[in-house]
Enzyme design. Structure first.
Site, PDB file in Angstrom:
ATOM      1  N   ASP A  15      53.829  29.355   8.262  1.00 52.34           N
ATOM      2  CA  ASP A  15      52.514  28.932   8.741  1.00 52.34           C
ATOM      3  C   ASP A  15      51.492  29.751   7.961  1.00 52.34           C
ATOM      4  O   ASP A  15      51.491  30.985   8.041  1.00 52.34           O
ATOM      5  CB  ASP A  15      52.429  29.232  10.244  1.00 52.34           C
ATOM      6  CG  ASP A  15      51.054  28.977  10.825  1.00 52.34           C
ATOM      7  OD1 ASP A  15      50.095  28.739  10.066  1.00 52.34           O
ATOM      8  OD2 ASP A  15      50.945  29.037  12.060  1.00 52.34           O
ATOM      9  N   ILE A  16      50.645  29.072   7.226  1.00 56.64           N
ATOM     10  CA  ILE A  16      49.746  29.800   6.325  1.00 56.64           C
ATOM     11  C   ILE A  16      48.779  30.713   7.064  1.00 56.64           C
ATOM     12  O   ILE A  16      48.333  31.722   6.511  1.00 56.64           O
ATOM     13  CB  ILE A  16      48.990  28.830   5.388  1.00 56.64           C
ATOM     14  CG1 ILE A  16      48.361  29.599   4.233  1.00 56.64           C
ATOM     15  CG2 ILE A  16      47.975  27.997   6.152  1.00 56.64           C
ATOM     16  CD1 ILE A  16      48.053  28.782   3.037  1.00 56.64           C
TER      17      ILE A  16
ATOM     18  N   ASN B 215      37.976  19.569   4.730  1.00 53.42           N
ATOM     19  CA  ASN B 215      37.365  18.275   4.372  1.00 53.42           C
ATOM     20  C   ASN B 215      35.974  18.535   3.815  1.00 53.42           C
ATOM     21  O   ASN B 215      35.427  19.631   3.947  1.00 53.42           O
ATOM     22  CB  ASN B 215      37.332  17.322   5.572  1.00 53.42           C
ATOM     23  CG  ASN B 215      36.697  17.954   6.783  1.00 53.42           C
ATOM     24  OD1 ASN B 215      35.535  18.348   6.760  1.00 53.42           O
ATOM     25  ND2 ASN B 215      37.484  18.124   7.848  1.00 53.42           N
TER      26      ASN B 215
ATOM     27  N   GLY C 153      46.043  20.007  11.135  1.00 50.38           N
ATOM     28  CA  GLY C 153      46.879  20.574  10.073  1.00 50.38           C
ATOM     29  C   GLY C 153      46.522  22.018   9.754  1.00 50.38           C
ATOM     30  O   GLY C 153      46.298  22.833  10.662  1.00 50.38           O
ATOM     31  N   VAL C 154      46.456  22.317   8.485  1.00 44.36           N
ATOM     32  CA  VAL C 154      46.136  23.671   8.015  1.00 44.36           C
ATOM     33  C   VAL C 154      44.767  24.113   8.542  1.00 44.36           C
ATOM     34  O   VAL C 154      44.597  25.240   9.023  1.00 44.36           O
ATOM     35  CB  VAL C 154      46.130  23.695   6.467  1.00 44.36           C
ATOM     36  CG1 VAL C 154      45.578  25.005   5.941  1.00 44.36           C
ATOM     37  CG2 VAL C 154      47.535  23.443   5.926  1.00 44.36           C
ATOM     38  N   ASP C 155      43.804  23.225   8.467  1.00 51.43           N
ATOM     39  CA  ASP C 155      42.424  23.521   8.884  1.00 51.43           C
ATOM     40  C   ASP C 155      42.400  23.961  10.352  1.00 51.43           C
ATOM     41  O   ASP C 155      41.767  24.970  10.703  1.00 51.43           O
ATOM     42  CB  ASP C 155      41.601  22.232   8.691  1.00 51.43           C
ATOM     43  CG  ASP C 155      40.145  22.484   8.398  1.00 51.43           C
ATOM     44  OD1 ASP C 155      39.735  23.656   8.363  1.00 51.43           O
ATOM     45  OD2 ASP C 155      39.414  21.495   8.199  1.00 51.43           O
TER      46      ASP C 155
ATOM     47  N   SER D 268      46.228  18.424   0.307  1.00 46.52           N
ATOM     48  CA  SER D 268      46.151  16.940   0.263  1.00 46.52           C
ATOM     49  C   SER D 268      47.438  16.214   0.652  1.00 46.52           C
ATOM     50  O   SER D 268      47.445  14.995   0.697  1.00 46.52           O
ATOM     51  CB  SER D 268      45.702  16.418  -1.119  1.00 46.52           C
ATOM     52  OG  SER D 268      44.327  16.640  -1.335  1.00 46.52           O
ATOM     53  N   THR D 269      48.520  16.950   0.932  1.00 54.61           N
ATOM     54  CA  THR D 269      49.802  16.260   1.172  1.00 54.61           C
ATOM     55  C   THR D 269      50.029  15.897   2.639  1.00 54.61           C
ATOM     56  O   THR D 269      51.077  15.358   2.976  1.00 54.61           O
ATOM     57  CB  THR D 269      51.001  17.100   0.698  1.00 54.61           C
ATOM     58  OG1 THR D 269      51.095  18.280   1.506  1.00 54.61           O
ATOM     59  CG2 THR D 269      50.872  17.480  -0.758  1.00 54.61           C
ATOM     60  N   GLY D 270      49.054  16.200   3.515  1.00 58.58           N
ATOM     61  CA  GLY D 270      49.190  15.842   4.924  1.00 58.58           C
ATOM     62  C   GLY D 270      48.297  14.662   5.247  1.00 58.58           C
ATOM     63  O   GLY D 270      48.545  13.535   4.805  1.00 58.58           O
TER      64      GLY D 270
END
Ligand code: AR6
Length: 179
Positions: free
Chosen positions: A16-17, A30, A38-40, A125-127
């Protein structure tokens, strides 16, 4: 998996980043810098309100795809968050690859400017943005390797994969690019 590129280390890891201990953590943001899932979502939840306050104050116009902006990292152990806006996948004919390369390059430039020794990237971008994983990993790694060969910094770059499937995609490409 880890590869040496001159004096730099490029490392792939699962995790988990938002838990990374690097000097800079890259957020998959975005263009409105409005927060999201997601990550955000994970980064803003872990960091607390400060990064969002700073994006609102410093970047009221947001940030276009292919670019990144900096805030402090709030409660994270990182020094900075780089809010990086990847392209939304639209089939590949709308400069998605150029924009994805640009966003990695911008983050690495910011890391050099801010004297960060280490940086952690998610698979931008992969999610939600739908970029095919195999294409995105190749583009990401090509740009990271090119910039590390050119600049020899930051010393430590980590690509954080949310699950084993992502790690597998990165691993296959990295092994091909640097046997
Ligand atoms: N740590 C590491 N990787 C993660 C984590 C995590 N905590 N959570 C998800 N991933 P995404 P995008 C992986 O959707 O495609 C947001 O709503 C995930 O499996 O976070 O650039 C923003 O606000 C995927 O492989 O980012 C934007 O609106 C990768 O991280 C939009 O989504 C990226 O998935 C950005 O979409």
């Amino acid at each position: 998996m880890r590869k040496q590129i001159g004096s730099c280390l490029l490392e792939l890891d699962v995790g988990d980043i938002s838990l990374e201990q690097t000097d800079a953590i890259v957020n998959a943001a975005n263009s409105a810098l409005a927060g999201g899932g997601g990550v955000d979502g994970a980064i803003h939840r872990a960091a607390g309100p400060l990064p969002m306050q700073q994006t609102r104050e410093r970047y009221p116009e947001g940030c276009p795809a292919g670019h990144a902006v900096v805030t402090d990292a709030g409660r994270l152990s990182a020094r900075y968050i780089f809010h990086a806006v990847g392209p939304i996948w639209q089939g590949g004919r709308f400069q998605e690859a150029d924009l994805l390369r640009s966003v990695y390059s911008e983050c690495l430039r910011l890391a050099r400017e801010l004297n960060c020794q280490s940086i952690a990237f998610p698979a931008i971008s992969t999610g939600a943005y739908g970029y095919p994983l195999d294409l995105a990993t190749e583009t990401a790694l090509l740009q990271i390797i090119e910039d590390l060969r050119t600049w020899q910094q930051p010393a430590h770059v980590r690509c954080i994969c949310f699950h084993e499937g992502i790690l597998g995609a990165y691993g296959r490409v990295l092994e091909r690019l640097i046997p």
